[in-house]
Design an enzyme around this catalytic site. Structure first.
Site, PDB file in Angstrom:
ATOM      1  N   ARG A 169      37.335  42.983  50.205  1.00  0.00           N
ATOM      2  CA  ARG A 169      38.430  42.358  49.472  1.00  0.00           C
ATOM      3  C   ARG A 169      39.791  42.712  50.085  1.00  0.00           C
ATOM      4  O   ARG A 169      40.759  43.003  49.388  1.00  0.00           O
ATOM      5  CB  ARG A 169      38.383  42.762  48.001  1.00  0.00           C
ATOM      6  CG  ARG A 169      39.209  41.821  47.141  1.00  0.00           C
ATOM      7  CD  ARG A 169      38.749  41.667  45.717  1.00  0.00           C
ATOM      8  NE  ARG A 169      38.289  42.866  45.076  1.00  0.00           N
ATOM      9  CZ  ARG A 169      37.613  42.876  43.919  1.00  0.00           C
ATOM     10  NH1 ARG A 169      37.338  41.739  43.318  1.00  0.00           N
ATOM     11  NH2 ARG A 169      37.210  43.991  43.382  1.00  0.00           N
ATOM     12  N   LYS A 176      40.521  29.228  41.812  1.00  0.00           N
ATOM     13  CA  LYS A 176      41.750  30.005  41.642  1.00  0.00           C
ATOM     14  C   LYS A 176      41.763  31.185  42.613  1.00  0.00           C
ATOM     15  O   LYS A 176      40.719  31.645  43.066  1.00  0.00           O
ATOM     16  CB  LYS A 176      41.883  30.511  40.203  1.00  0.00           C
ATOM     17  CG  LYS A 176      40.820  31.515  39.774  1.00  0.00           C
ATOM     18  CD  LYS A 176      41.068  32.023  38.372  1.00  0.00           C
ATOM     19  CE  LYS A 176      40.050  33.063  37.960  1.00  0.00           C
ATOM     20  NZ  LYS A 176      40.071  34.296  38.793  1.00  0.00           N
ATOM     21  N   LYS A 223      36.349  35.991  35.883  1.00  0.00           N
ATOM     22  CA  LYS A 223      36.236  36.089  37.335  1.00  0.00           C
ATOM     23  C   LYS A 223      37.348  36.988  37.876  1.00  0.00           C
ATOM     24  O   LYS A 223      38.414  37.105  37.281  1.00  0.00           O
ATOM     25  CB  LYS A 223      36.314  34.698  37.974  1.00  0.00           C
ATOM     26  CG  LYS A 223      35.236  33.727  37.501  1.00  0.00           C
ATOM     27  CD  LYS A 223      33.856  34.159  37.961  1.00  0.00           C
ATOM     28  CE  LYS A 223      32.775  33.183  37.513  1.00  0.00           C
ATOM     29  NZ  LYS A 223      32.467  33.267  36.073  1.00  0.00           N
ATOM     30  N   ASP A 224      37.092  37.595  39.030  1.00  0.00           N
ATOM     31  CA  ASP A 224      38.018  38.551  39.625  1.00  0.00           C
ATOM     32  C   ASP A 224      39.376  37.919  39.934  1.00  0.00           C
ATOM     33  O   ASP A 224      39.470  36.732  40.244  1.00  0.00           O
ATOM     34  CB  ASP A 224      37.425  39.117  40.915  1.00  0.00           C
ATOM     35  CG  ASP A 224      36.141  39.890  40.658  1.00  0.00           C
ATOM     36  OD1 ASP A 224      35.084  39.241  40.571  1.00  0.00           O
ATOM     37  OD2 ASP A 224      36.194  41.123  40.544  1.00  0.00           O
ATOM     38  N   LYS A 225      40.407  38.756  39.898  1.00  0.00           N
ATOM     39  CA  LYS A 225      41.757  38.301  40.234  1.00  0.00           C
ATOM     40  C   LYS A 225      41.951  38.230  41.740  1.00  0.00           C
ATOM     41  O   LYS A 225      42.354  37.190  42.279  1.00  0.00           O
ATOM     42  CB  LYS A 225      42.800  39.234  39.610  1.00  0.00           C
ATOM     43  CG  LYS A 225      44.238  38.873  39.977  1.00  0.00           C
ATOM     44  CD  LYS A 225      45.223  39.830  39.324  1.00  0.00           C
ATOM     45  CE  LYS A 225      46.665  39.464  39.704  1.00  0.00           C
ATOM     46  NZ  LYS A 225      47.639  40.394  39.064  1.00  0.00           N
TER      47      LYS A 225
END
Length: 353
Positions: free
Chosen positions: A18, A47, A76-78
């Site tokens: 990430r 997004k 969901k992850d940022k």
């Protein structure tokens, strides 16, 4: 946050993931599609750099509806590029003409827009598909491919990920404080703190079974989960130990652990003895959850990724030569409620794992 034990010998070295949103891609998996008519507008969106809660809040404002009129299947992850469905209740009217452009300014692309009779409910998705880019010294380790193959074949501990506990585990301290004085809805409207406490207790049971090397084996009184379903059954002697061992090895069934609350644990003998240690070790959390009225549930202790593959940006030999400059893409599907960090922490060492 407490470091729970690994199941496969620990990470192979330091690693990175990430490093940009594009390096962590998540796609929601559903077993059905919107019907094309109805009062709810379903949007298939992509997004980046935005939490799902932020997305819902912006969408409610843009469509001039109440937050309760927005539906999602899961968070969901940022710091990722994620695709998921979100629904908006718009009876008798269309979404604003400017909606797509307004969302685009927030980093959200609308990939599809379809009507459906019902609001999107939490937990109706089958799971999530991941594409993760990993780099660092761990992927140059000579056992990296072997470890990956072991994880895919034998599974990984189904820990709740560190994101469930907040920055440096602060959510757990907040949960304990709320439960000690008596949980109230106004103190925890989303139920996040209840979930944090239950997740911590589950991880404690899983950690104890990993330390005892019985996290993926059948104990007496075991409650099994049937892979890919919500079905459970308790061992009653109708299946031989050999049959249960074979089903465990094939990934057909998984032992389960408790999500603490009111009601019996469904277990007896070895499993009950192990799980009943929780109220002795963590009485404030267990009693607080029972007084809050949440119901006892079960969760699989083991997680086996599906649709898995690995793609190098260079060959494994070149990766060893390149060291920290090499990278690899990991592709896999996980059932809903599971965390990709559970797999990553068995491969790489990273502060967020």
């Amino acid at each position: 946050m407490q470091r729970w034990p690994h199941a496969h010998g620990g990470p192979l070295g330091a690693g990175h993931f990430r490093q940009s949103p594009e390096d962590f891609q998540v796609t929601e998996l559903m077993d059905f599609v919107p019907e094309g008519h109805g009062e709810h507008q379903w949007l298939w969106v992509e997004k980046r750099g935005l939490t799902t809660d932020d997305l819902c809040r912006h969408l409610a404002n843009l469509c001039e509806v109440a937050p309760r009129d927005i539906g999602i299947a899961g968070l969901k992850d940022k710091q990722a590029v994620t695709q998921q469905w979100v629904s908006v209740w718009l009876p008798g009217r269309e979404a604003p003409a400017s909606l797509i452009d307004a969302l685009a300014e927030l980093g959200v692309r609308v990939l599809a827009s379809v009507r459906h009779p019902r609001k999107l409910k939490r937990g109706v998705h089958r799971g999530n598909r991941f594409a993760l880019k990993v780099s660092g010294e761990a992927i140059a380790h000579p056992d990296f491919i072997t470890r990956w193959e072991t994880l895919i074949r034998e599974g990984v501990p189904n820990y709740f990920g560190p994101q469930r506990f907040g920055h440096q585990g602060h959510n757990l301290g907040r949960a304990r404080a709320v439960l000690v004085r008596g949980w109230r809805k106004r103190d925890d409207r989303s139920g996040m703190l209840l979930s944090t406490a239950r997740s911590f207790l589950f991880n404690e049971v899983l950690a104890a079974r990993i330390k005892s090397r019985c996290w993926a084996t059948a104990l007496t009184g075991e409650v099994f989960s049937l892979n890919g379903t919500g079905s459970r059954f308790v061992t009653d002697g109708s299946e031989s130990a050999e049959t249960l061992t074979a089903r465990l090895a094939s990934g057909d069934i998984h032992p389960t652990g408790p999500l603490w609350g009111t009601g019996r644990l469904e277990t007896h003998s070895q499993v009950a003895e192990l799980e009943q240690a929780l109220p002795k070790c963590w009485p404030q959390l267990c009693i607080g959850l029972e007084q809050a009225g949440v119901k006892t549930e079960r969760r699989p202790l083991r997680l086996i990724p599906s649709q898995s593959r690995l793609e190098w940006d260079v060959t494994p030999v070149q990766a060893s030569d390149a060291g920290s400059d090499a990278s690899v893409w990991l592709y896999f599907d996980l059932p809903r409620g599971s965390f990709a960090t559970g797999l990553l922490r068995e491969l790489i060492a990273h502060p967020l794992l």
